[in-house]
Design an enzyme around this catalytic site. Structure first.
Site, PDB file in Angstrom:
ATOM      1  N   CYS A  65      12.417 -51.149 -12.487  1.00 22.72           N
ATOM      2  CA  CYS A  65      11.480 -50.288 -13.174  1.00 22.72           C
ATOM      3  C   CYS A  65      10.280 -49.430 -12.361  1.00 22.72           C
ATOM      4  O   CYS A  65       9.562 -50.188 -11.609  1.00 22.72           O
ATOM      5  CB  CYS A  65      10.817 -51.053 -14.235  1.00 22.72           C
ATOM      6  SG  CYS A  65      10.102 -49.940 -15.370  1.00 22.72           S
ATOM      7  N   ARG A 117      21.468 -42.871 -17.819  1.00 19.88           N
ATOM      8  CA  ARG A 117      21.288 -41.622 -18.672  1.00 19.88           C
ATOM      9  C   ARG A 117      22.615 -40.723 -19.023  1.00 19.88           C
ATOM     10  O   ARG A 117      22.650 -40.047 -19.773  1.00 19.88           O
ATOM     11  CB  ARG A 117      20.406 -40.794 -17.612  1.00 19.88           C
ATOM     12  CG  ARG A 117      19.281 -41.225 -17.592  1.00 19.88           C
ATOM     13  CD  ARG A 117      18.099 -40.364 -16.539  1.00 19.88           C
ATOM     14  NE  ARG A 117      18.583 -40.484 -15.194  1.00 19.88           N
ATOM     15  CZ  ARG A 117      18.471 -39.822 -14.358  1.00 19.88           C
ATOM     16  NH1 ARG A 117      17.997 -38.809 -14.402  1.00 19.88           N
ATOM     17  NH2 ARG A 117      19.165 -39.998 -13.016  1.00 19.88           N
TER      18      ARG A 117
END
Length: 377
Positions: free
Chosen positions: A103, A231
């Protein structure tokens, strides 16, 4: 082509990357309806789970048809991570645990978590060892996801791969960007190939897979054992069907799905319906709003229509609005291969704890994580 993670076999070597506020049970079900793969729950925190945080536990919702429960866990304390893995296996029937060390969000990295943590090689090893040991009695494989490193001057991925293998991890996934890049620029597939050559455990590649042909090209160029999709599937749940066909023996990447607007609106309706089943209609419709832009990207839908869809509060309203769209409108081929979701710009400086880069063991530090931290990456 299949993916084996310990005792777990994934028929199609495709993993849905956890995305905060996106990869909930409804979205995972929708994607699974289009193709096989491993569908991972939104990231949760080890501390939140161990301490009984209500927000964390509410995120651990699984669809009734979800045969393989897969969860991504975030943590910076080996003890908390170990306890959290035990809870996931024993209380929630989870069959695969992935640990997030990738992250790039500043509020995570400034505490030494996410993509910052692999710099502390010793700490990384202790976390992985605790997680693997906690999962072992349940025969649950533990994997990890990471990035190339903090920035180009502080790369960690090859050490992370070695540490993961030594700790007993079933696989490692690499996003071919640094924390400093976040989601900008191009993913470095050469780094993914280098990691694959350096370890014996399966390696999964992540970054810039927008179409099934990209997945095939990554496999061919890097030798990875599977791919991680983030994505690229936003507003495109049918991508998993394309991937399943392309990665199957004799698959053809040219057999891609080009749905008409009518077919896309049917998927939109199904998505909102699943969200409503899991959350209640009002909340489910509100959750669906964020997906509207992704589904309609490139299609002929005016600004007023998009705004109205972004304010829906019931399935009836959604039906009325979708009925006004042209069902025969063809898929906008200009969107094929184009990036989706957030991109942004590279960061001049990564947020890190004071003195983080001074040493690489991490045995003398004490990190804290928020019990309600839910940001994915």
């Amino acid at each position: 082509m299949t993916l084996r993670l310990g005792s777990l076999e994934v028929a199609t070597p495709v993993v849905l990357a956890p995305m905060a506020g996106v990869t909930n049970a409804a979205f995972r079900r929708l994607c699974a309806e289009h193709g096989a793969g491993l569908y991972v729950c939104e990231m949760i925190t080890s501390r939140g789970l161990v301490e009984g945080d209500e927000t964390t536990r509410r995120m651990l919702v699984f669809d009734e048809l979800e045969e393989i429960r897969s969860v991504q866990l975030y943590g910076t304390d080996p003890t908390y991570v170990g306890k959290a893995v035990s809870i996931l296996c024993e209380e929630f029937g989870v069959r695969h645990v992935d640990l997030n060390f990738g992250c790039p969000v500043p509020k995570v990295t400034r505490k030494g978590g996410g993509g910052a943590l692999p710099w502390k090689r010793g700490l990384l090893g202790r976390i992985l060892e605790q997680a693997v040991a906690a999962a072992a009695p349940y025969d649950v494989p533990v994997t990890m996801k990471t990035r190339k490193g903090i920035d180009d001057d502080h790369l960690t991925y090859l050490d992370a791969g070695r540490i993961a293998q030594e700790a007993g991890c079933a696989a490692i996934a690499l996003h071919g960007r640094t924390v400093a890049q976040a989601y900008s620029g191009e993913a470095d597939w050469d780094a993914i190939a280098a990691l694959k050559r350096s370890v014996d455990i399966p390696v999964l590649g992540n970054g810039d897979i927008w179409e099934a042909s990209d997945a095939l090209r990554m496999v061919e160029e890097t030798g990875v054992d599977g791919v991680v999709i983030g994505r690229g599937c936003l507003g495109r749940p049918w991508l998993f069907g394309d991937l399943a066909r392309a990665l199957a023996a004799g698959g053809d990447a040219d057999r891609i799905t080009l749905p008409t607007l009518g077919e896309v609106t049917a998927m939109m309706r199904r998505h909102a319906e699943l969200l409503s089943e899991h959350m209640g209609e009002e909340r489910g419709c509100k959750e669906f709003r964020k997906h509207v832009t992704w589904y309609l990207k490139g299609f002929p839908a005016g600004g007023d229509m998009r705004r109205s869809l972004g304010l829906i509060d019931s399935l009836a309203t959604l039906d009325r609005l979708l009925a006004d769209l042209d069902p025969a409108a063809p898929f906008p081929v200009s969107e094929l291969g184009a990036p989706r979701g957030r991109q942004g710009a590279p960061r001049a400086r990564v947020a890190l704890p004071d003195g983080w880069l001074d040493e690489t063991d991490g045995s003398r530090i004490h990190l804290t994580e928020d019990a309600d931290e839910t940001t994915g990456g």
